[in-house]
Enzyme design. Sequence first.
Site, PDB file in Angstrom:
ATOM      1  CB  SER A  93      -0.953  -0.046   1.201  1.00 49.09           C
ATOM      2  OG  SER A  93      -1.964   0.929   1.078  1.00 49.09           O
ATOM      3  CG  ASP A 194      -7.089  -2.971  -2.795  1.00 49.84           C
ATOM      4  OD1 ASP A 194      -7.674  -2.326  -1.907  1.00 49.84           O
ATOM      5  OD2 ASP A 194      -5.857  -3.048  -2.877  1.00 49.84           O
ATOM      6  CG  HIS A 224      -5.485  -2.747   0.706  1.00 49.73           C
ATOM      7  ND1 HIS A 224      -4.861  -2.282  -0.434  1.00 49.73           N
ATOM      8  CD2 HIS A 224      -4.863  -2.120   1.752  1.00 49.73           C
ATOM      9  CE1 HIS A 224      -3.920  -1.417  -0.099  1.00 49.73           C
ATOM     10  NE2 HIS A 224      -3.898  -1.298   1.208  1.00 49.73           N
TER      11      HIS A 224
END
Length: 260
Positions: A93, A194, A224
């Site tokens: 991320s 996601d 995610h």
Amino acid sequence: MPLLPGAEPFHHRGGPTGVLLCHGFTGSPQSLRPWAEQLAAAGLTVSLPLLPGHGTRWQDLQVTRWQDWYAELSRELAALHETCTEVFVFGLSMGGGLALLLAAEHGERVAGLVLVNPSVRADNPAAVLLPVLRHLVPTLPGVAGDIAEPGVEEVGYDRVPLNAAWSLSRLWRRVQESLPRVSQPVLLLHSPQDHVVSPANSALVLARISSVDVTERLCERSFHVATLDRDAGLIFEESLGFVRRLSMATQPTEATDQRG
């Protein structure tokens, strides 16, 4: 301020190949801990730091900026190079965005990148309001815990501090400007489902980096936080293979044999 259970950093002294792992925004090392342990068990030197403002309470993150998070990773990269002949950088991320910036600014000191659902752009149109909204509302609901596997939890904040979110948006701009300077080998793994970071982020990375050696893999069973989800095994296997392939290509035969 006491750390949240599981948010502790992780360090392991292994062989001459090092890996720096970067966790995500409002998250903690817990989201990458199984990955780090797998890499350590394979004989690699591993550093998984806790980024400033994370792993305690959201109020601590509110007073930090992206430069603080990046500086911590830069220090860890330098520390790894004191004992390692090569260092790879892995990120989840926001950690993927920070990894890309490290690669752009440190060049050959980053041997390669493994990115999992990297965050490099705003997905919510309301992000343009952050410069004003952050002065009116301190937080919004958190984004941690987007995991498909039942019963698996991510250690992270249940609120997003908007001062820090505004700084994250500034980081995105810096990363986007830096993408053409990324030329290292890249392994990019992303989840079609996601709910935090859209596939447009990975598409942007693939479109703008200058790397020739690029591998893309889908984490089709995960959301995610894929490093804790149903495709974690795929991520661990692919990333270790990526490191071993590149290390074998760059290290003398004797050193390669020693690492197995």
